[in-house]
Design a protein around this motif. Sequence first.
Motif, mmCIF file in Angstrom:
data_model
loop_
_atom_site.group_PDB
_atom_site.id
_atom_site.type_symbol
_atom_site.label_atom_id
_atom_site.label_comp_id
_atom_site.label_asym_id
_atom_site.label_seq_id
_atom_site.Cartn_x
_atom_site.Cartn_y
_atom_site.Cartn_z
ATOM 1 N N GLY A 82 16.222 -27.814 0.653
ATOM 2 C CA GLY A 82 16.130 -28.138 -0.788
ATOM 3 C C GLY A 82 15.578 -26.861 -1.425
ATOM 4 O O GLY A 82 15.658 -25.596 -0.970
ATOM 5 N N GLN A 104 8.161 -32.325 -12.146
ATOM 6 C CA GLN A 104 9.360 -33.082 -11.578
ATOM 7 C C GLN A 104 8.963 -33.607 -10.216
ATOM 8 O O GLN A 104 9.573 -34.656 -9.678
ATOM 9 C CB GLN A 104 10.455 -32.409 -11.696
ATOM 10 N N ASP A 110 4.791 -38.377 -5.733
ATOM 11 C CA ASP A 110 5.714 -38.275 -4.713
ATOM 12 C C ASP A 110 5.411 -38.062 -3.287
ATOM 13 O O ASP A 110 5.865 -38.565 -2.385
ATOM 14 C CB ASP A 110 6.738 -37.187 -4.924
ATOM 15 N N ASP A 146 14.534 -31.522 -1.937
ATOM 16 C CA ASP A 146 15.797 -31.254 -2.553
ATOM 17 C C ASP A 146 15.594 -31.600 -3.990
ATOM 18 O O ASP A 146 15.805 -33.106 -4.065
ATOM 19 C CB ASP A 146 17.021 -31.584 -1.868
ATOM 20 N N VAL A 147 15.332 -30.771 -5.059
ATOM 21 C CA VAL A 147 15.205 -31.492 -6.328
ATOM 22 C C VAL A 147 16.177 -31.150 -7.220
ATOM 23 O O VAL A 147 16.433 -29.816 -7.516
ATOM 24 C CB VAL A 147 14.005 -31.240 -6.981
ATOM 25 N N ARG A 148 17.273 -31.731 -7.853
ATOM 26 C CA ARG A 148 18.308 -31.470 -8.737
ATOM 27 C C ARG A 148 18.473 -32.431 -9.910
ATOM 28 O O ARG A 148 18.121 -33.668 -9.658
ATOM 29 C CB ARG A 148 19.384 -31.307 -8.121
ATOM 30 N N LYS A 185 15.480 -35.020 -10.283
ATOM 31 C CA LYS A 185 15.191 -36.026 -9.451
ATOM 32 C C LYS A 185 15.303 -35.632 -8.009
ATOM 33 O O LYS A 185 15.920 -34.659 -7.689
ATOM 34 C CB LYS A 185 16.232 -37.103 -9.608
ATOM 35 N N ILE A 186 14.412 -36.125 -7.060
ATOM 36 C CA ILE A 186 14.484 -35.754 -5.775
ATOM 37 C C ILE A 186 15.810 -36.416 -5.252
ATOM 38 O O ILE A 186 15.934 -37.775 -5.224
ATOM 39 C CB ILE A 186 13.197 -36.533 -5.231
ATOM 40 N N GLN A 187 16.611 -35.503 -4.586
ATOM 41 C CA GLN A 187 17.782 -36.068 -3.865
ATOM 42 C C GLN A 187 17.461 -36.323 -2.395
ATOM 43 O O GLN A 187 18.585 -36.904 -1.610
ATOM 44 C CB GLN A 187 19.025 -34.881 -3.970
ATOM 45 N N GLY A 188 16.707 -35.553 -1.779
ATOM 46 C CA GLY A 188 16.159 -35.883 -0.224
ATOM 47 C C GLY A 188 15.160 -35.146 -0.050
ATOM 48 O O GLY A 188 14.546 -34.355 -0.910
#
Lengths: 157, 570
Positions: free
Chosen positions: B42, B270, B294, B336-338, B341-344
């Motif tokens: 990420g 974010q 988070d 991993d932020v895209r 949003k947190i993708q993982g």
Amino acid sequence: MDALRRTLLKGAGATGAIAAAMAAGVLKPSQVLAAEYNRAAFEAKDVAGALKNIGAGGATDNTGIVIKAPDIAENGAVVPVDVSSNIPNTVSLAVLVDKNPSPLSSAFDFANGALPEMALRLKMGQTSLVEVVAKTADGKFYKAKKEVKVTVGGCGG
Amino acid sequence: MMNRREFLQILAAASAAGFALDSRTLLAAQGGEKLYDLPRFGNVSLLHFTDCHAQLMPIYFREPNVNLGIGGAQGKAPHLVGERLLKAFKVKPGSVEAHAFTHLDFAQAAKTYGKVGGFSHLATLIKRLRASRPGALLLDGGDTWQGSATALWSKGQDMVDAGKLLGVDIMTGHWEFTLGAERVKEIVEKDFAGKIEFLAQNVKTTDFGDPVFKPYVIRQMNGVPVAIIGQAFPYTPIANPRYMVPDWTMGIQDEEMQKVVTEARGKGAQIVVLLSHNGMDVDLKMASRVSGIDAILGGHTHDGVPAPSVVKNAGGRTLVMNSGSNGKFVSVLDFDVRGGKIQGFRYKLLPVFSNLLPADREMAAYIEKMRAPHQARLEEKLAVSEGLLYRRGSFNGSWDQLILDAMLEVKGAQIAFSPGFRWGTSILPGQAITFEHLLDQTAITYPYSTLTDMSGETIKMILEDVCDNLFNPDPYKQQGGDMVRVGGMSYACDPHAAIGSRIQDMRLDGKPIEANKTYKVAGWAPVAEGASGEPIWDVVSKWLRDKKVVTPRKLNEPKLLGVANNPGIA
């Protein structure tokens, strides 16, 4: 900014505003409130007795009463307790500490639409339930509680 | 990879042959060299260590075999020990991780794998992680300026300079405050200016409730705005002397925390991370009540938990982690932020094995120079310990037993109390106890030892009070220390009972302790202002010098009631 505010307050004290307030305090509560002071309620030795004497024996639980108090008191001699009511038409608030020798600590009336909010400093000798009773204009009573733990301290982490 | 049986056979063989295995060889056999191969994941990375307790040098640190969780905490992280912990987190028995996370085979495995932590080894690991994770932030959860002789003697300055050299970006605190409010302000405003942010949303002035420190910061990391919020230990003015910070009030302050989270989100954050010194049980409860966080990177309770606890709340879910203590672990949390949003995410709690990480030259040089004037005093050998000495455990540790035994003899007391601190390094059987080791257990700014006449009633009240700080079913009413250590008298404890009923069957020399009778009780670390007495390290060093050889200590632990199947006991 807070430093400035403190300086201003010290200045206010020197110029007499606080001195005047202190002078006002010379009057005993019993004289000020002679007409309305509920001696029986304030001298009651238990919560049930105090509630009965303010007419709140049948108060029902209500989450509209907000009690802001520490989970564990930093100093049992001065526990900050902030109380407010979101119940419409609240006209008075009473605060009780169940383990204190005289549980009823204070009772305030809010006249002419004054916001039912207050900040208190209460003394607690041991872990106690802080109970707040709100009275509405139609004469109904509501209550809410929060436990405040009082500990001897030390031995932490 | 070898299995546990093979591993134990090698250990036994090495032990029988009278030499310690070369840790590199053994670790290589177990894939230990891959321990630090952690590929980047990420674009948002947080590195976290906490509660190092001023341990600049590599040390031994034994994890507890008793970490009791009661009520909702029973059987859940962090209240799992030994085999139960290995099973819950699928850690291979006999592996290097099993040694890091548990007490199992501790003395033997510690001889084999060597020491842990040490800032020069930590610095090497941090540099490697930063090289693979551009923009990563290094967070220090506090309890950094206290816990060693040199930190005490320099009023925290050795650790302040070490933290700057290590490249700490953000920290919060607890024991820091026992240096006094003035000293803390001096460090934050002068030493840290423009270098390290000291954050605490829950420290306010007692008069107007003004913030003493910044509550949070937002940092850009690879184009992602990341908010870090600080939470100091909420009960510092209760667990430690109030007079050290007379004008500051703390507490947990959920509502204020929610406001800060909402404000940070409103400013575009974010990712919101809480750098917390609440203690893990409090963090778990807070994660269920406050939404929009988070991750909570936590400390205070010194729990080395291999995987995050995932807590659901009104706003989604929060990851709760606790990164151990004494420089033994570093948390690596990658998001991993895209698209906002947190993708993982990936998380790893890395043990810091000093033998596997070469010393960073700059940090090693700094530490050597700082220690040089104190070297002789630090390295004075007081005695040799025949047994394993450690502190962690809900009720007692062999180091505390040694302190209790010393107090009873030197002070001529019937009963002794020693605080349930969770810091303090370990000593292997046959190792010399130096003055530095003794200070690892005792270096505080209120080290006074006392001898007091107490009624049986008072003794019971104190034990009940401290016990409630551990086992109150509401984590917000716990303080995160362990039970006060007790010497001289025996007792039984029912952790499931209510306050007033947990402590039972108190006895001295087999006879019941009487409520109205007076007993001579030795203690140390009084929190009341104006207390005085010989520093505890003088009492214990006197005793150690006299003994020369310390036999294995017999732990005085309460008879526990109703916890037979608790996975927090091994």
